[in-house]
Design a protein around this motif. Structure first.
Motif, PDB file in Angstrom:
ATOM      1  N   PHE A 166      51.691  53.634  43.017  1.00 49.50           N
ATOM      2  CA  PHE A 166      52.999  53.764  42.751  1.00 49.50           C
ATOM      3  C   PHE A 166      53.636  54.325  43.807  1.00 49.50           C
ATOM      4  O   PHE A 166      54.977  53.992  43.823  1.00 49.50           O
ATOM      5  N   TYR A 167      53.270  55.082  45.269  1.00 51.63           N
ATOM      6  CA  TYR A 167      54.063  55.155  46.205  1.00 51.63           C
ATOM      7  C   TYR A 167      54.230  53.931  46.934  1.00 51.63           C
ATOM      8  O   TYR A 167      55.103  53.619  47.414  1.00 51.63           O
ATOM      9  N   ALA A 168      52.923  52.805  47.117  1.00 50.03           N
ATOM     10  CA  ALA A 168      53.763  51.369  47.880  1.00 50.03           C
ATOM     11  C   ALA A 168      54.823  51.091  46.769  1.00 50.03           C
ATOM     12  O   ALA A 168      55.965  50.191  47.440  1.00 50.03           O
ATOM     13  N   VAL A 169      54.821  51.358  45.722  1.00 46.83           N
ATOM     14  CA  VAL A 169      56.055  50.247  44.442  1.00 46.83           C
ATOM     15  C   VAL A 169      57.377  50.733  44.836  1.00 46.83           C
ATOM     16  O   VAL A 169      58.698  50.568  45.469  1.00 46.83           O
ATOM     17  N   VAL A 170      57.493  52.192  45.836  1.00 49.94           N
ATOM     18  CA  VAL A 170      58.520  52.750  45.784  1.00 49.94           C
ATOM     19  C   VAL A 170      59.286  52.525  47.377  1.00 49.94           C
ATOM     20  O   VAL A 170      60.017  52.220  47.748  1.00 49.94           O
ATOM     21  N   LEU A 171      57.796  52.424  48.079  1.00 52.02           N
ATOM     22  CA  LEU A 171      58.433  52.111  49.382  1.00 52.02           C
ATOM     23  C   LEU A 171      58.768  51.005  49.116  1.00 52.02           C
ATOM     24  O   LEU A 171      59.567  50.390  50.609  1.00 52.02           O
ATOM     25  N   LEU A 172      57.817  50.176  48.647  1.00 52.37           N
ATOM     26  CA  LEU A 172      58.655  47.970  48.436  1.00 52.37           C
ATOM     27  C   LEU A 172      59.880  48.078  48.087  1.00 52.37           C
ATOM     28  O   LEU A 172      60.607  47.233  47.944  1.00 52.37           O
ATOM     29  N   GLY A 173      60.249  49.010  47.490  1.00 51.45           N
ATOM     30  CA  GLY A 173      61.591  49.070  46.542  1.00 51.45           C
ATOM     31  C   GLY A 173      62.937  47.989  47.048  1.00 51.45           C
ATOM     32  O   GLY A 173      63.162  46.937  46.684  1.00 51.45           O
ATOM     33  N   ARG A 174      63.222  48.191  48.009  1.00 50.53           N
ATOM     34  CA  ARG A 174      63.964  47.982  49.092  1.00 50.53           C
ATOM     35  C   ARG A 174      63.817  46.214  49.071  1.00 50.53           C
ATOM     36  O   ARG A 174      64.488  45.674  49.333  1.00 50.53           O
ATOM     37  N   ILE A 175      62.365  46.132  49.421  1.00 49.50           N
ATOM     38  CA  ILE A 175      62.007  44.085  49.507  1.00 49.50           C
ATOM     39  C   ILE A 175      61.892  43.815  48.205  1.00 49.50           C
ATOM     40  O   ILE A 175      62.785  42.906  47.735  1.00 49.50           O
ATOM     41  N   ILE A 176      61.555  44.721  47.159  1.00 47.58           N
ATOM     42  CA  ILE A 176      62.313  43.930  45.179  1.00 47.58           C
ATOM     43  C   ILE A 176      63.556  43.663  45.533  1.00 47.58           C
ATOM     44  O   ILE A 176      63.893  43.148  44.561  1.00 47.58           O
ATOM     45  N   GLU A 177      64.832  44.655  45.633  1.00 42.02           N
ATOM     46  CA  GLU A 177      65.912  44.454  45.289  1.00 42.02           C
ATOM     47  C   GLU A 177      66.575  43.712  45.956  1.00 42.02           C
ATOM     48  O   GLU A 177      67.588  42.773  45.485  1.00 42.02           O
ATOM     49  N   GLY A 178      65.741  43.127  47.313  1.00 40.14           N
ATOM     50  CA  GLY A 178      65.689  42.094  47.510  1.00 40.14           C
ATOM     51  C   GLY A 178      66.106  40.512  47.519  1.00 40.14           C
ATOM     52  O   GLY A 178      66.672  39.993  47.652  1.00 40.14           O
ATOM     53  N   ILE A 179      64.495  40.149  46.664  1.00 37.30           N
ATOM     54  CA  ILE A 179      64.555  39.179  45.829  1.00 37.30           C
ATOM     55  C   ILE A 179      64.933  39.137  44.765  1.00 37.30           C
ATOM     56  O   ILE A 179      65.055  38.155  44.148  1.00 37.30           O
ATOM     57  N   THR A 180      66.587  39.698  44.582  1.00 37.35           N
ATOM     58  CA  THR A 180      66.845  39.780  43.306  1.00 37.35           C
ATOM     59  C   THR A 180      67.950  39.210  42.611  1.00 37.35           C
ATOM     60  O   THR A 180      68.412  38.753  43.376  1.00 37.35           O
ATOM     61  N   ASN A 181      67.712  37.995  41.466  1.00 39.29           N
ATOM     62  CA  ASN A 181      68.937  37.744  41.194  1.00 39.29           C
ATOM     63  C   ASN A 181      69.941  37.710  40.566  1.00 39.29           C
ATOM     64  O   ASN A 181      70.968  37.189  41.210  1.00 39.29           O
ATOM     65  N   THR A 182      69.921  39.210  40.155  1.00 41.33           N
ATOM     66  CA  THR A 182      71.083  38.670  39.551  1.00 41.33           C
ATOM     67  C   THR A 182      71.609  40.643  39.860  1.00 41.33           C
ATOM     68  O   THR A 182      71.298  41.561  40.686  1.00 41.33           O
ATOM     69  N   GLU A 183      72.811  40.687  39.354  1.00 39.01           N
ATOM     70  CA  GLU A 183      73.635  42.090  39.789  1.00 39.01           C
ATOM     71  C   GLU A 183      73.442  43.037  39.207  1.00 39.01           C
ATOM     72  O   GLU A 183      73.469  44.644  39.595  1.00 39.01           O
ATOM     73  N   PHE A 185      70.354  43.715  37.474  1.00 40.30           N
ATOM     74  CA  PHE A 185      68.999  43.982  38.212  1.00 40.30           C
ATOM     75  C   PHE A 185      69.124  44.384  39.742  1.00 40.30           C
ATOM     76  O   PHE A 185      67.763  45.356  39.409  1.00 40.30           O
ATOM     77  N   TYR A 186      69.901  44.120  40.074  1.00 40.01           N
ATOM     78  CA  TYR A 186      69.641  44.915  41.216  1.00 40.01           C
ATOM     79  C   TYR A 186      70.339  46.388  41.734  1.00 40.01           C
ATOM     80  O   TYR A 186      70.163  47.185  42.354  1.00 40.01           O
ATOM     81  N   TYR A 187      71.668  46.313  40.841  1.00 43.81           N
ATOM     82  CA  TYR A 187      71.585  47.372  40.303  1.00 43.81           C
ATOM     83  C   TYR A 187      70.957  48.990  39.900  1.00 43.81           C
ATOM     84  O   TYR A 187      71.214  49.413  40.614  1.00 43.81           O
ATOM     85  N   ILE A 188      69.923  47.781  39.404  1.00 42.85           N
ATOM     86  CA  ILE A 188      69.422  49.966  38.358  1.00 42.85           C
ATOM     87  C   ILE A 188      67.793  49.209  39.562  1.00 42.85           C
ATOM     88  O   ILE A 188      67.857  50.923  39.628  1.00 42.85           O
ATOM     89  N   ILE A 189      67.638  48.559  40.421  1.00 40.85           N
ATOM     90  CA  ILE A 189      66.451  48.775  40.930  1.00 40.85           C
ATOM     91  C   ILE A 189      67.230  49.727  42.321  1.00 40.85           C
ATOM     92  O   ILE A 189      66.658  50.209  42.918  1.00 40.85           O
ATOM     93  N   HIS A 190      68.231  49.042  43.167  1.00 40.41           N
ATOM     94  CA  HIS A 190      68.739  49.737  44.150  1.00 40.41           C
ATOM     95  C   HIS A 190      68.891  51.377  43.072  1.00 40.41           C
ATOM     96  O   HIS A 190      68.270  52.370  44.579  1.00 40.41           O
ATOM     97  N   ASN A 191      69.703  52.267  42.844  1.00 40.34           N
ATOM     98  CA  ASN A 191      69.975  53.405  42.092  1.00 40.34           C
ATOM     99  C   ASN A 191      69.185  53.894  42.258  1.00 40.34           C
ATOM    100  O   ASN A 191      68.892  54.604  41.860  1.00 40.34           O
ATOM    101  N   THR A 192      67.666  53.459  41.708  1.00 41.42           N
ATOM    102  CA  THR A 192      67.105  54.400  40.865  1.00 41.42           C
ATOM    103  C   THR A 192      65.979  54.305  42.736  1.00 41.42           C
ATOM    104  O   THR A 192      64.472  54.451  42.366  1.00 41.42           O
ATOM    105  N   SER A 193      65.547  53.650  43.486  1.00 36.50           N
ATOM    106  CA  SER A 193      64.824  53.466  44.139  1.00 36.50           C
ATOM    107  C   SER A 193      64.398  54.488  44.836  1.00 36.50           C
ATOM    108  O   SER A 193      65.721  54.993  45.549  1.00 36.50           O
ATOM    109  N   LEU A 194      63.481  54.952  44.615  1.00 35.28           N
ATOM    110  CA  LEU A 194      63.503  56.602  45.638  1.00 35.28           C
ATOM    111  C   LEU A 194      63.675  56.363  47.114  1.00 35.28           C
ATOM    112  O   LEU A 194      63.991  56.948  48.145  1.00 35.28           O
ATOM    113  N   TYR A 195      62.906  55.366  47.975  1.00 35.67           N
ATOM    114  CA  TYR A 195      63.014  54.683  48.688  1.00 35.67           C
ATOM    115  C   TYR A 195      64.749  54.781  49.448  1.00 35.67           C
ATOM    116  O   TYR A 195      64.748  55.861  50.469  1.00 35.67           O
TER     117      TYR A 195
END
Length: 710
Positions: A166-183, A185-195
Motif C-alpha cells: 500500500f505504501y508503495a502505491v502511495v509513493l508511486l501515485g505521482r507516476i500513476i497519474e502521469g500515465i493516465t489518459n483521461t482528465e 481519472f487524472y483528477y481523481i488520482i491526483h487529488n486523492t494521492s497521499l504523496y
C-alpha cells in the motif's frame, strides 16, 4: 483504554526495535542536517531534512502495525484481550494512541534542530510548519491503514507485506497519474494521492480540503478496523453495511472539502499570494487566453500549479494547459519555431494571433548585493502577468529596428523583455524610405533601434533620421567598437554632441573591469533617472569591449548626459595593440562615456552605447540580468512607457544562516555520532537490564519450584 495504552507503550520501550528506530531516525536527520543545512548555510530544515526522516517512518511503520492485531490473533491473546472488561473500541483506541505517541516522539524532538538554527539566521516558521503538518497527518493516515490491514489477518508477515504494498502505491501515485489518459481519472488520482498531499504541504501549499481529506482517512480507516473487530457481534452482513457507510461518508466529506477548499500560503516567500497589480490586471482580461505549461502535468512544480489555479480563480477567461511539445510538432512549429532551445517548465501565453514564450531560465533573476553575496528574485508572477497583459493589449508601444546594413539581431532575452513590457518590434529599412516618396517612418513608431550596423548608412538614409528627430523622434544606437567603417554614422552622432574616439577603451581602475581583462569594462553608473533602478539594487552593467564617447557640450540644441563612464585612468587604445595595458603616444586619455543620452526638450532624443557585446547572452548572464534591466530603463525613458505598475518579484533563497566553524564541527559530531550512538547504547542497556531481570526471575522461580518439590 488507559491500561491498553500503557501496556502497548511499555512493550515498545522494552524492545530494542524502539531504540533502533529512534537511532536510525536521528542518524538520517543528522546526516541530512549536516549536508543540507550546515554545509549549505540553509535553514530549510523541514523541506530538506525532516522529509528524509519521514522516509524512515514509512520504512519502519509496518513493523509496528503488523503486530497490533495480526500477532494477537496468531498467539490467540486476542481472545483474552476482547473478553476483558473493556470495549473493542477502547482496545483499538489504546493501541492506536500508543503507536502514535511512539512514532511521533522523535518528530516532536526534531524541533530542537530548527530552534537551534533559527538563532543563526533567517528561517520561515510557516514554511517549516507546513512540513510538520504534512508529516504528522500523513503518518497518522499510514498508521490507520496499517492498523486496518493488521486486523484482517493473523499472519504478521502478510500484514507487513500488504502494508508495504500500500505504501508503495502511495509513493508511486505521482507516476500513476502521469500515465493516465483521461482528465477525470487524472483528477481523481491526483487529488486523492497521499504523496501529492504530503509534497504540496511540504512545499508550503496547505489547503483546508487536504487537511479534512487526511483527517477523514484517519477516522475512516480507524472505524473500518473497529468494524472488523466487531465482526462477531455485528455479523458479516452488518460489518459490510457499516464499511460501505463509512466509505461513502468519508468520500462525501472529502469531496465537499475539495470543492470548498481554501488555500493557505505557507511558502517562505509568499509565492502564492498574488499582488494587487496582478489581481487588477487579470480581472480586467476580457478575451479568452490560453496559457501552456511546457512539460508533463505530472512533473509540473506544485507551487507553479497552485499559482496557475490562483490566476484561473481570478478570471474564467484564462485557461491553463500542459503541453508536451516533443510529441506535438504542429504546436511547436506554430508557436516555438524561433526558440532555439525549448526548456521544460517554460510557459507560452496565447491570445488570438498574439503570443509570447516565457523561458523558465528567466524566472529567477539574481543581482550582486555585495562582493560575496547575491539576491535572487522569482519573477514568474511578474512575467506571467506581463505576458497576459501584452497578449490582450490593444495599444502597444512600437519599436522599429533598422535593417539593411548588417545590423545585429537583438538577443531573444532582450526581445522578450520588451514584449513583456508592452513593446512590439517591427523592422524598418531606411534606404527604402529615403528612396521612396510614399514610404515614411510609421507614425506609431515610439522609438527606433539601430543595433551595431556593419555597413555605413548613406547620407540620404541619415537625413531621414534627422527629420525624424526634428519631429520629436527617439533613437537608440549601439555600435560595434571594432568597426571603424561607419564614418557617416559617426558624423551623424557627432552632430548631436556624441563624438566617438578611435580605438577601444583600456581601463586601469581595477573596480571598473572584469576577468582580469582591462578592456572588459564594468563602467561607473551615473545617478540619472535611467540608472535609478540599478543604483537602488546595487546592480552593475557590463559593456565589455567599448569605444569612448567625448561629449561636445550643446550641439543643435541637444544636451548630453553621461550615463555609464570610465575612470580617469582609462585611455582609448589607437595603436600598438600588442601592448594593450600600456598607454602609447597616440592613445587618447580619458575619462570617457560608454553610454550617453543627448536630448532636446523641444525635439528628439538620442541614446548611444558603444558596445554591441552589451547584448551578448553570456555577458548579460554575468551581469546577473543588469544589462537587460538597464536596456529596459533606457527604452522606457525614450518612449515614456511606465513599467512601475508591474508586480514585484518575490525574493527567494534568503533562508540562510551563518554557522561559526566551531559550532559546525560540534554539531556534526553531536548529530551524526553522539545522538544516534547514545540512543543505541540506551537501547542495549535496556535490553541487558530486561534480560538480566528475566534471567533472575526464571532462576528464582526454578529455585522456588525445587524447594516446593522437597
Amino acid at each position: 483504554m488507559t491500561a491498553v495504552f500503557k501496556k502497548e507503550l511499555k512493550m515498545y520501550f522494552t524492545s530494542f526495535f524502539a531504540y533502533f528506530y529512534y537511532a536510525l531516525f536521528f542518524l538520517v536527520l543528522g546526516v541530512f542536517f549536516v549536508v543540507n543545512c550546515l554545509s549549505t548555510y540553509s535553514t530549510q530544515f523541514g523541506y530538506y531534512v525532516l522529509s528524509r526522516g519521514f522516509l524512515v517512518i514509512v520504512m519502519l511503520l509496518p513493523f509496528c502495525t503488523m503486530r497490533l492485531f495480526a500477532q494477537e490473533k496468531r498467539s490467540k491473546t486476542d481472545q483474552l484481550l476482547f473478553t476483558a472488561p473493556v470495549s473493542a473500541f477502547s482496545v483499538l483506541l489504546g493501541k492506536y494512541l500508543a503507536t502514535m505517541v511512539f512514532i511521533l516522539i522523535p518528530v516532536l524532538c526534531s524541533l530542537l534542530y530548527p530552534i537551534l538554527i533559527s538563532g543563526q539566521g533567517e528561517m520561515s516558521v510557516r514554511f517549516l510548519a507546513g512540513t510538520y503538518i504534512a508529516t504528522v497527518l500523513v503518518t497518522l493516515v499510514l498508521l490507520s491503514v496499517g492498523l486496518f490491514l493488521s486486523s484482517l489477518t493473523s499472519n504478521v508477515v502478510l500484514a507487513a507485506a500488504v502494508t508495504y504494498g500500500f505504501y508503495a502505491v502511495v509513493l508511486l501515485g505521482r507516476i500513476i497519474e502521469g500515465i493516465t489518459n483521461t482528465e477525470t481519472f487524472y483528477y481523481i488520482i491526483h487529488n486523492t494521492s497521499l504523496y501529492n498531499k504530503y509534497y504540496d504541504m511540504m512545499s508550503g501549499i496547505v489547503r483546508s480540503g487536504d487537511i479534512i481529506y487526511l483527517l477523514s482517512l484517519i477516522v475512516g480507516f480507524f472505524l473500518l478496523t473497529w468494524l472488523v473487530l466487531e465482526k462477531r457481534r455485528l455479523g458479516s452482513k452488518g460489518m459490510a453495511i457499516g464499511m460501505v457507510f463509512v466509505i461513502l461518508l468519508a468520500a462525501l466529506i472529502s469531496g465537499t472539502a475539495f470543492h470548498f477548499t481554501k488555500v493557505y500560503d505557507f511558502t517562505a516567500e509568499g509565492l502564492l499570494t498574488l499582488s494587487k497589480e496582478t489581481e487588477e490586471t487579470v480581472k480586467n482580461i476580457s478575451k479568452p487566453t490560453d496559457i501552456y505549461y511546457i512539460g508533463a502535468r505530472s512533473r509540473a512544480n506544485a507551487t507553479y500549479q497552485e499559482l496557475f489555479n490562483e490566476y484561473a480563480r481570478l478570471n474564467e477567461n484564462l485557461k491553463f494547459h500542459y503541453k508536451n511539445v516533443e510529441t506535438d510538432s504542429a504546436f511547436r512549429e506554430k508557436y516555438l519555431y524561433n526558440v532555439s532551445q525549448i526548456t521544460e517548465t517554460s510557459i507560452l501565453v496565447v491570445c488570438d494571433e498574439r503570443y509570447i514564450y516565457l523561458d523558465s531560465e528567466d524566472y529567477i533573476s539574481t543581482v550582486q548585493t555585495s562582493q560575496y553575496s547575491r539576491k535572487s528574485t522569482l519573477e514568474i508572477e511578474n512575467q506571467l502577468t506581463s505576458a497576459i497583459y501584452y497578449t490582450n493589449s490593444e495599444e502597444i508601444n512600437k519599436i522599429c529596428t533598422v535593417t539593411g546594413h548588417g545590423e545585429e539581431t537583438l538577443n531573444s532575452d532582450f526581445t522578450n523583455l520588451l514584449l513583456l513590457n508592452n513593446y512590439e518590434m517591427e523592422e524598418l529599412n531606411l534606404d527604402e524610405i529615403a528612396n521612396s516618396i510614399d514610404t515614411t517612418i510609421p507614425e506609431d513608431c515610439e522609438a527606433i533601434l539601430m543595433n551595431a550596423p556593419q555597413v555605413d548608412y548613406s547620407e540620404e538614409s541619415l537625413k531621414v533620421l534627422k527629420e525624424y528627430l526634428e519631429d520629436g523622434g527617439r533613437l537608440f544606437v549601439s555600435i560595434d567598437p571594432l568597426n571603424e567603417e561607419v564614418e557617416h554614422l559617426f558624423s551623424f552622432l557627432n552632430e548631436y554632441g556624441l563624438d566617438l574616439n578611435q580605438g577601444v577603451i583600456i581601463e586601469n581602475e581595477e573596480e571598473n573591469y572584469v576577468y582580469d581583462t582591462a578592456y572588459y569594462l564594468m563602467p561607473k553608473i551615473q545617478n540619472t533617472e535611467v540608472t535609478k533602478f540599478l543604483l537602488e539594487n546595487n546592480m552593475r552593467v557590463l559593456t565589455m569591449t567599448s569605444k569612448g564617447i567625448v561629449k561636445e557640450g550643446k550641439a543643435n540644441g541637444y544636451t548630453c548626459t553621461d550615463i555609464l563612464t570610465t575612470s580617469g585612468k582609462a585611455f582609448s587604445k589607437v595603436t600598438d595593440f600588442e601592448n594593450m595595458t600600456s598607454k602609447g603616444e597616440d592613445d587618447i586619455g580619458g575619462p570617457f562615456s560608454v553610454a550617453a543620452l543627448a536630448q532636446n526638450p523641444e525635439k528628439g532624443m538620442v541614446f548611444l552605447i558603444t558596445s554591441n557585446i552589451f547584448f551578448n547572452e553570456e555577458v548579460d548572464a554575468d551581469s546577473a540580468g543588469a544589462n537587460r534591466r538597464f536596456f529596459l530603463s533606457v527604452m522606457d525613458e525614450l518612449t515614456g512607457n511606465d513599467t512601475g505598475s508591474l508586480a514585484a518579484g518575490k525574493e527567494v533563497g534568503n533562508q540562510v544562516a551563518l554557522y561559526p566553524n566551531t559550532l559546525q564541527n560540534m554539531l556534526k559530531i553531536i548529530t551524526i555520532v553522539i545522538i544516534p550512538v547514545l540512543i543505541a547504547v540506551i537501547g542495549i542497556a535496556v535490553m541487558v537490564v530486561r534480560y538480566r531481570y528475566m534471567f533472575f526471575s526464571l532462576f528464582r522461580k526454578r529455585k522456588e519450584n525445587a524447594y516446593d518439590e522437597k
